[in-house]
Scaffold this motif. Structure first.
Motif, PDB file in Angstrom:
ATOM      1  N   ILE A   1       1.069  -1.313  -0.089  1.00  0.00           N
ATOM      2  CA  ILE A   1      -0.126   0.045  -0.070  1.00  0.00           C
ATOM      3  C   ILE A   1       0.898   1.146  -0.030  1.00  0.00           C
ATOM      4  CG2 ILE A   1      -2.106  -1.142   1.124  1.00  0.00           C
ATOM      5  CD1 ILE A   1      -1.200   0.266   3.666  1.00  0.00           C
ATOM      6  N   GLY A   2       2.051   1.096   0.369  1.00  0.00           N
ATOM      7  CA  GLY A   2       3.030   2.400   0.331  1.00  0.00           C
ATOM      8  C   GLY A   2       2.805   3.354   1.188  1.00  0.00           C
ATOM      9  N   ALA A   3       2.698   2.863   2.307  1.00  0.00           N
ATOM     10  CA  ALA A   3       2.291   3.707   3.411  1.00  0.00           C
ATOM     11  C   ALA A   3       3.440   4.780   3.803  1.00  0.00           C
ATOM     12  CB  ALA A   3       2.106   3.103   4.748  1.00  0.00           C
ATOM     13  N   ASP A   4       4.618   4.403   3.450  1.00  0.00           N
ATOM     14  CA  ASP A   4       5.683   5.247   3.859  1.00  0.00           C
ATOM     15  C   ASP A   4       5.841   6.308   3.072  1.00  0.00           C
ATOM     16  OD1 ASP A   4       6.690   3.384   5.538  1.00  0.00           O
ATOM     17  OD2 ASP A   4       8.326   2.527   4.558  1.00  0.00           O
ATOM     18  N   PHE A   5       5.219   6.343   1.943  1.00  0.00           N
ATOM     19  CA  PHE A   5       5.203   7.434   0.885  1.00  0.00           C
ATOM     20  C   PHE A   5       3.973   8.230   1.026  1.00  0.00           C
ATOM     21  CE2 PHE A   5       8.389   4.821  -1.156  1.00  0.00           C
ATOM     22  CZ  PHE A   5       9.409   5.708  -1.192  1.00  0.00           C
TER      23      PHE A   5
END
Ligand code: G1P
Length: 293
Positions: free
Chosen positions: A14-18
């Protein structure tokens, strides 16, 4: 088992870091200068001779499919302006079929890989993580495919990443050397802080697997794990058959990480024909300024 023709590219995270950039856009579509991250990965598979690709994506990721489709409207507009070269995506003539499947719920890398079981059938295959970029003269995937042709056994790509980074990746504890940069594996672990040694190797986003890995993933799934780790399946596989670790010595950008994406933009920006000169000048000035501070 025969030669490798199929690749799975994972792009389901899900790309939570971005966030917030990835609220409505896949992290694999974030650009490096002017090219989305996943395009580098697809190009590596193609350059290695892969004939069929399955991209495993998830919610809000439909732009990945759009990116690799033709866009006739844009093509016509650019051709009228004599600017068709701006739209060269996968220029080579022997582009493989790209198939897509979605992971309905993010349950980890292992669960994403399970979605590829029927695509893979009974052939060995490559896994490329869609946010890991390996710019190397000989593509890392090709190196691994050649090693598979020789050893006929699953292979995990690794690098010496430093002890502080090992806690954030899969880790290989090597047994003994089996060839140049090739090792037998004692154990693999996923993101552990304790008992990690500086000479352990970090797993990077390229693997050669055989379909045997699916039964290991199914077994983990039936244990009721909330997240399925590919690393755990590889550990189970290695207890029954040899899995090798290849130590990659080339360049890698972990574009699934803010710092990695920034580094890729700077270093590849220094090579891009439109940005190389002004970026070089700017970085020289900046470095002088930083020395004075
Ligand atoms: C995944 C794998 C990990 C591997 C890493 C490489 O972790 O689970 O074993 O070292 O990719 O990028 P993630 O980065 O998705 O947390």
């Amino acid at each position: 088992m025969g030669n490798i023709k199929k690749a799975i590219i994972t792009a389901a995270d899900i790309g939570a870091d971005f966030l917030p950039a990835t609220k409505a856009m896949p992290k694999e579509m974030l650009p490096i200068v002017d090219t989305p991250v996943i395009q580098f990965v697809v190009e590596e598979a193609i350059a290695s001779g892969i004939e069929e690709i399955l991209i495993i994506s998830g919610k809000n990721k439909s732009t990945i499919g759009n990116h690799f489709d033709r866009n006739i409207h844009l093509e016509t507009m650019l051709s009228d302006k004599n600017e068709s070269d701006k739209l060269v995506v996968l220029a080579k003539s022997d582009v493989p079929n790209i198939h897509y499947i979605r992971q309905a719920y993010p349950k980890g890398l292992g669960d994403a890989i399970l979605h590829a079981e029927s695509f893979v059938g009974d052939e060995p295959f490559v896994i490329l993580l869609g946010d890991d970029i390996m710019p190397n003269e000989t593509p890392l995937t090709k190196i691994l495919m050649d090693l598979y042709a020789e050893h006929q056994t699953p292979i995990v790509a690794t690098m010496k990443t430093g002890i502080e980074k090992l806690a954030h990746s899969g880790i290989v504890e090597v047994k003994e050397a089996r060839g140049e940069n090739l090792f037998e594996i004692n154990h693999v672990f996923e993101k552990v802080e304790s008992a990690v040694m500086a000479n352990d190797l970090g797993i990077i986003g390229r693997y050669i697997m055989t379909p045997d890995v699916f039964s290991k993933l199914h077994a983990l799934s039936s244990e009721g794990n909330l997240e399925l780790q590919l690393t755990d399946a590889i550990e189970a596989l290695n207890s029954e058959q040899e899995v090798l670790a290849y130590e990659y010595l080339g360049k890698r950008y972990d574009a699934g990480d803010k710092y990695g994406l920034l580094l890729a933009n700077i270093e590849l920006g220094l090579k891009h024909k439109e940005t190389a000169k002004p970026l070089t000048e700017y970085l020289k000035e900046l470095s002088e300024q930083l020395k004075r501070e």
